[in-house]
Design an enzyme around this catalytic site. Structure first.
Site, PDB file in Angstrom:
ATOM      1  N   ARG A  35      -2.882  -9.582   4.872  1.00  0.00           N
ATOM      2  CA  ARG A  35      -3.331 -10.284   4.221  1.00  0.00           C
ATOM      3  C   ARG A  35      -2.608  -9.895   3.103  1.00  0.00           C
ATOM      4  O   ARG A  35      -2.025  -8.010   2.919  1.00  0.00           O
ATOM      5  CB  ARG A  35      -4.773  -9.375   4.038  1.00  0.00           C
ATOM      6  CG  ARG A  35      -5.522  -9.429   2.721  1.00  0.00           C
ATOM      7  CD  ARG A  35      -6.304  -8.594   2.274  1.00  0.00           C
ATOM      8  NE  ARG A  35      -7.137  -8.723   1.430  1.00  0.00           N
ATOM      9  CZ  ARG A  35      -7.307  -7.642   0.707  1.00  0.00           C
ATOM     10  NH1 ARG A  35      -6.006  -6.897  -0.071  1.00  0.00           N
ATOM     11  NH2 ARG A  35      -7.511  -7.995  -0.551  1.00  0.00           N
ATOM     12  N   LYS A  75       0.459  -0.675  -0.370  1.00  0.00           N
ATOM     13  CA  LYS A  75      -0.253  -0.004   0.180  1.00  0.00           C
ATOM     14  C   LYS A  75       0.933   1.107   0.220  1.00  0.00           C
ATOM     15  O   LYS A  75       2.280   1.191   0.046  1.00  0.00           O
ATOM     16  CB  LYS A  75      -0.877  -0.145   1.098  1.00  0.00           C
ATOM     17  CG  LYS A  75      -1.879  -0.925   1.157  1.00  0.00           C
ATOM     18  CD  LYS A  75      -3.543  -0.900   1.219  1.00  0.00           C
ATOM     19  CE  LYS A  75      -4.747  -1.764   1.209  1.00  0.00           C
ATOM     20  NZ  LYS A  75      -5.472  -1.864   2.549  1.00  0.00           N
TER      21      LYS A  75
HETATM   22  N1  PMM Z   1      -7.474  -3.516   0.970  1.00  0.00           N
HETATM   23  C1  PMM Z   1      -7.804  -4.104   0.174  1.00  0.00           C
HETATM   24  C2  PMM Z   1      -8.583  -4.957  -0.509  1.00  0.00           C
HETATM   25  N2  PMM Z   1      -9.331  -6.040   0.296  1.00  0.00           N
HETATM   26  N3  PMM Z   1      -9.762  -6.237   2.664  1.00  0.00           N
HETATM   27  C3  PMM Z   1      -9.580  -5.937   3.461  1.00  0.00           C
HETATM   28  N4  PMM Z   1     -10.406  -6.850   4.888  1.00  0.00           N
HETATM   29  N5  PMM Z   1      -8.322  -4.676   4.434  1.00  0.00           N
HETATM   30  C4  PMM Z   1      -8.155  -4.264   3.158  1.00  0.00           C
HETATM   31  O1  PMM Z   1      -7.603  -3.509   4.278  1.00  0.00           O
HETATM   32  C5  PMM Z   1      -8.188  -4.139   1.957  1.00  0.00           C
HETATM   33  C6  PMM Z   1      -8.701  -5.023   1.591  1.00  0.00           C
HETATM   34  C7  PMM Z   1      -7.621  -2.938  -1.006  1.00  0.00           C
HETATM   35  O2  PMM Z   1      -6.591  -3.941  -2.446  1.00  0.00           O
HETATM   36  P1  PMM Z   1      -5.950  -5.111  -2.450  1.00  0.00           P
HETATM   37  O3  PMM Z   1      -6.831  -6.272  -2.717  1.00  0.00           O
HETATM   38  O4  PMM Z   1      -5.129  -5.158  -3.945  1.00  0.00           O
HETATM   39  O5  PMM Z   1      -4.951  -4.965  -1.882  1.00  0.00           O
END
Ligand code: PMM
Length: 295
Positions: A265, A225
């Site tokens: 994640r 990020k």
């Molecule tokens: N960030 C993204 C997508 N899904 N889900 C959760 N629980 N927390 C997050 O910070 C989050 C998410 C942003 O996009 P990415 O899939 O490219 O990381």
């Protein structure tokens, strides 16, 4: 720094006894870090299986980009992207999480084999989400969210970001319990990069103990990020691009795991799988030392 080294377990999921690794597969043409890479369902399933081989404990499948400035896709398109991948990964024995803000997508994904619903809006985008998750009987990730991606950067106004995020997440936990989702099935997430500037994200990572004090497991999703790009700004003022942030992501995973995160994640699993194991070994070493001192 860390009062309880082993993260609390989530009802309905295995207890890994350490910080879990959630791999990411975005079945989108436009996600900020891996958009377009896994748009084909066969490639997406293979990617998920590879993430597990690299050390992911579960795989989060999303069909809608939430990058800053993104506009929504319609539900039919989201289902078209997500369902074959959820089905394919579940058939391979992978634990699948579905990343969606829509109750209908969550329900269909659970029917296709997903074991966890991850909603970046914390149930705010779709009033049917919480009752639907309650009926499905699966665990639910509640992320801190202040509005859709197309204008979320304008909502990054905070006095004390940690206090405000904790208070807003507490409201979401209360709403989820009132909707019939048992507290033991809830995970909270500070929503790094969502209506937040880099300094807010850093404060929230440092403030993980305050989030954990809400009594629910915490998911930390900082992979690649913007705030990591800021931290890696070079001497000329250039920020590292998203694809060059995996080492920084693994460093963040180690810090988050050390602070008691339930899961991290990530887009690349192998370095993070090592990072969470090092954090776990450190916690065990510290506990053993404390026992010796007690004797
Ligand atoms: N960030 C993204 C997508 N899904 N889900 C959760 N629980 N927390 C997050 O910070 C989050 C998410 C942003 O996009 P990415 O899939 O490219 O990381």
């Amino acid at each position: 720094m860390n009062s309880r080294p082993v993260p609390v377990a989530v009802e309905g999921l295995p207890d890994w006894g350490r910080c879990a690794v959630m791999g990411v597969v975005n079945v989108t043409p436009d996600s900020f870090s891996d958009g377009g890479h896994w748009f084909d369902p066969t490639a997406a399933v293979k990617r998920g299986v590879d993430l597990v081989a690299d050390g992911a404990d579960l795989v989060d499948v999303g069909g809608e980009s939430t990058r800053p400035g993104a506009f929504r896709v319609d539900e039919a398109e989201e289902l078209r992207r997500v369902l074959p991948v959820v089905r394919g990964l579940a058939a391979e024995g992978v634990l699948v999480s579905v990343d969606t803000m829509r109750a209908g997508v969550a329900r269909r994904a659970v029917e296709a084999g997903a074991v966890l619903v991850n909603d970046v809006s914390g149930g705010l985008a779709d009033p049917a989400m919480m009752p639907s998750v309650a009926a499905c009987g699966v665990p639910f990730v509640l992320m801190h969210w202040r509005g859709f991606s197309h204008d979320m950067d304008s909502r990054a106004g905070y006095g004390d970001v940690v206090t405000e995020v904790v208070a807003e997440l507490r409201d979401r936990v209360d709403a989820a319990v009132a909707a019939g989702i048992p507290a033991k099935r809830l995970v909270i997430d500070p929503g790094l990069g969502f209506a937040k500037e880099a300094r807010h994200d850093l404060a929230l990572v440092a403030g993980l103990p305050a989030l954990r004090a809400l009594g629910r497991p915490v998911l930390v999703a900082g992979s690649r990020k913007r705030f990591l790009g800021h931290a890696l700004t070079d001497a000329r003022g250039n920020r590292s691009p998203a694809r060059d942030r995996d080492a920084a992501t693994a460093a963040l995973s180690a810090i988050a795991a050390h602070q008691g995160a339930w899961a991290v994640r990530v887009h690349e699993a192998s370095a993070t799988a090592d990072a969470v194991r090092v954090a776990h070994a450190l916690a065990q070493g510290r506990e053993a030392a404390a026992r010796r001192t007690d004797r």
